[in-house]
Write a protein that holds these residues in place. Structure first.
Motif, short mmCIF file in Angstrom:
data_model
loop_
_atom_site.label_atom_id
_atom_site.label_comp_id
_atom_site.label_asym_id
_atom_site.label_seq_id
_atom_site.Cartn_x
_atom_site.Cartn_y
_atom_site.Cartn_z
N PHE A 179 -3.07 6.68 -3.21
CA PHE A 179 -2.78 5.44 -3.92
C PHE A 179 -2.16 4.40 -2.98
CE2 PHE A 179 0.37 2.79 -6.16
CZ PHE A 179 -0.52 2.01 -6.89
N VAL A 180 -1.33 4.85 -2.04
CA VAL A 180 -0.72 3.92 -1.09
C VAL A 180 -1.82 3.18 -0.32
CG1 VAL A 180 0.70 3.71 0.99
CG2 VAL A 180 1.40 5.26 -0.86
N ILE A 181 -2.87 3.89 0.05
CA ILE A 181 -3.98 3.28 0.78
C ILE A 181 -4.71 2.27 -0.10
CG2 ILE A 181 -6.22 3.74 1.86
CD1 ILE A 181 -5.07 6.45 2.74
N VAL A 182 -4.98 2.65 -1.36
CA VAL A 182 -5.64 1.73 -2.29
C VAL A 182 -4.75 0.50 -2.53
CG1 VAL A 182 -6.38 1.44 -4.68
CG2 VAL A 182 -7.02 3.50 -3.43
N LYS A 183 -3.46 0.70 -2.67
CA LYS A 183 -2.54 -0.40 -2.89
C LYS A 183 -2.56 -1.38 -1.73
CE LYS A 183 2.29 -1.24 -4.21
NZ LYS A 183 3.61 -0.62 -4.49
N GLN A 184 -2.69 -0.87 -0.53
CA GLN A 184 -2.72 -1.73 0.65
C GLN A 184 -4.01 -2.54 0.72
OE1 GLN A 184 -2.15 1.14 3.76
NE2 GLN A 184 0.10 1.06 3.65
N ARG A 185 -5.09 -2.02 0.13
CA ARG A 185 -6.39 -2.68 0.20
C ARG A 185 -6.70 -3.54 -1.02
NH1 ARG A 185 -9.26 2.51 2.57
NH2 ARG A 185 -9.58 2.98 0.36
N THR A 186 -5.79 -3.57 -1.98
CA THR A 186 -6.00 -4.36 -3.19
C THR A 186 -4.81 -5.28 -3.43
OG1 THR A 186 -5.07 -2.57 -4.54
CG2 THR A 186 -7.48 -2.62 -4.29
N SER A 187 -4.91 -6.12 -4.44
CA SER A 187 -3.83 -7.06 -4.73
C SER A 187 -3.64 -7.19 -6.23
CB SER A 187 -4.14 -8.43 -4.13
OG SER A 187 -5.31 -8.99 -4.73
N ILE A 188 -2.45 -7.59 -6.62
CA ILE A 188 -2.17 -7.88 -8.02
C ILE A 188 -2.68 -9.27 -8.37
CG2 ILE A 188 -0.35 -8.20 -9.74
CD1 ILE A 188 1.33 -6.16 -8.17
N ILE A 189 -2.40 -10.24 -7.51
CA ILE A 189 -2.86 -11.61 -7.71
C ILE A 189 -4.37 -11.65 -7.50
CG2 ILE A 189 -2.71 -13.99 -6.89
CD1 ILE A 189 0.12 -13.36 -5.96
N PRO A 190 -5.13 -12.19 -8.46
CA PRO A 190 -6.59 -12.21 -8.35
C PRO A 190 -7.09 -12.86 -7.07
CG PRO A 190 -5.92 -12.83 -10.56
CD PRO A 190 -4.66 -12.76 -9.74
N PHE A 191 -8.02 -12.18 -6.40
CA PHE A 191 -8.73 -12.65 -5.21
C PHE A 191 -7.87 -12.69 -3.95
CE2 PHE A 191 -11.07 -14.59 -8.76
CZ PHE A 191 -12.35 -14.13 -8.49
N GLN A 192 -6.59 -12.35 -4.03
CA GLN A 192 -5.74 -12.41 -2.85
C GLN A 192 -6.22 -11.46 -1.77
OE1 GLN A 192 -1.62 -11.30 -3.41
NE2 GLN A 192 -0.95 -12.38 -1.58
N ALA A 193 -6.56 -10.22 -2.16
CA ALA A 193 -7.02 -9.24 -1.17
C ALA A 193 -8.34 -9.66 -0.54
CB ALA A 193 -7.15 -7.86 -1.82
N ILE A 194 -9.20 -10.33 -1.32
CA ILE A 194 -10.48 -10.81 -0.79
C ILE A 194 -10.24 -11.95 0.20
CG2 ILE A 194 -12.66 -11.94 -1.41
CD1 ILE A 194 -12.55 -10.42 -4.06
N ILE A 195 -9.35 -12.86 -0.16
CA ILE A 195 -9.02 -13.98 0.73
C ILE A 195 -8.38 -13.47 2.02
CG2 ILE A 195 -7.59 -16.04 0.98
CD1 ILE A 195 -7.94 -16.48 -2.04
N ASP A 196 -7.53 -12.44 1.90
CA ASP A 196 -6.86 -11.88 3.08
C ASP A 196 -7.79 -11.03 3.94
OD1 ASP A 196 -4.59 -13.07 2.19
OD2 ASP A 196 -3.69 -11.25 1.34
N GLY A 197 -8.98 -10.71 3.44
CA GLY A 197 -9.91 -9.88 4.20
C GLY A 197 -9.70 -8.39 4.01
N ARG A 198 -8.84 -8.01 3.06
CA ARG A 198 -8.62 -6.59 2.79
C ARG A 198 -9.71 -6.02 1.89
NH1 ARG A 198 -3.37 -6.41 -0.08
NH2 ARG A 198 -3.50 -8.67 -0.27
N GLN A 199 -10.42 -6.90 1.18
CA GLN A 199 -11.49 -6.50 0.30
C GLN A 199 -12.68 -7.42 0.48
OE1 GLN A 199 -12.40 -4.19 -1.77
NE2 GLN A 199 -10.55 -2.93 -1.74
#
Length: 237
Positions: A179-199
């Motif tokens: 879960f720690v790995i998934v948490k690092q690759r996702t975000s609570i705020i919509p699209f934040q992880a995509i904008i950051d390049g994590r997703q």
């Protein structure tokens, strides 16, 4: 002395939401223990028998008292507002989709399980139900504009924000490092992880029957919405 607009229904709704939050989140917290002693299927049935009636009571009470209290604003006569509210409501159900993905598990036909997803809407936000609830609250509060709706929305949003913390905590306890790995690759705020390049957004993952079910549900709910209001008005709550 309370102002005339602060009707008892404000306090009743907040109390009902508190009872639902305790029952729902408390039941989720008890899941590991309950599944060990009762089994996954019996736990799911007990959880549903507690949560669903409380949810129905909340929905009926909201419908019947939505115009209570102070009319903070009135935008229903402004052209385009109704369309915006319906679009936002439809979008909210897209984020609320996870409940439709494992219907056989929800009905306890298949063995209910806790899943660690990282696809589809989870790429957009790790907590889509919270995001969907916030969008739903914004749309309905905008349309109704009453103090009662503001209280209702505040309670729902607070419950789902607590659910963000509570859900992450339960997943961390169950899955640990995964879960720690998934948490690092996702975000609570919509699209934040995509904008950051994590997703990376992959639209192909949305081509599945569950999303078609969401669309069908939205259309049916749009059609049945007036009927629901008439039906709830017959219940003197």
């Amino acid at each position: 002395m309370l102002d005339s607009w602060l009707t008892p229904s404000h306090f009743v709704m907040f109390g009902l939401q508190l009872v639902f939050a305790i029952a729902h989140s408390g039941g989720a917290a008890l899941r590991p223990w309950a599944e060990k002693h009762l089994g996954p299927r019996l736990y799911r049935i007990c959880f549903a028998l507690v949560s669903l009636p409380l949810a129905v009571v909340l929905i009926i009470y909201f419908f019947n008292h939505r115009y209570d209290g102070w009319q903070v604003w009135q935008v229903q006569g402004i052209p385009g507002v109704k369309a915006v509210v319906w679009v936002l409501s439809a979008v909210s159900f897209v984020f609320l989709y996870p409940a439709t993905f494992n219907l056989l598990e929800i009905a306890a036909i298949q063995k209910p399980q806790v899943h660690l997803f990282e696809t589809g809407i989870i790429r957009v936000t790790r907590h889509p139900q919270m995001v969907g609830q916030v969008i739903w609250c914004f749309a309905h509060t905008l349309w109704l504009g009453t103090s009662f709706t503001l209280v209702t929305s505040l309670g729902l949003i607070l419950h789902h924000l607590f659910g963000v913390w509570h859900g992450d905590r339960r997943l961390a306890a169950r899955y640990g490092e995964a879960f720690v790995i998934v948490k690092q690759r996702t975000s609570i705020i919509p699209f934040q992880a995509i904008i950051d390049g994590r997703q990376f957004f992959q639209w192909q993952e949305f081509l599945r029957p569950a999303y078609l079910g969401v669309v069908v549900f939205i259309v049916l709910f749009w059609w049945a919405h007036p009927l629901l209001i008439v039906a709830t008005n017959r219940i003197a709550w």
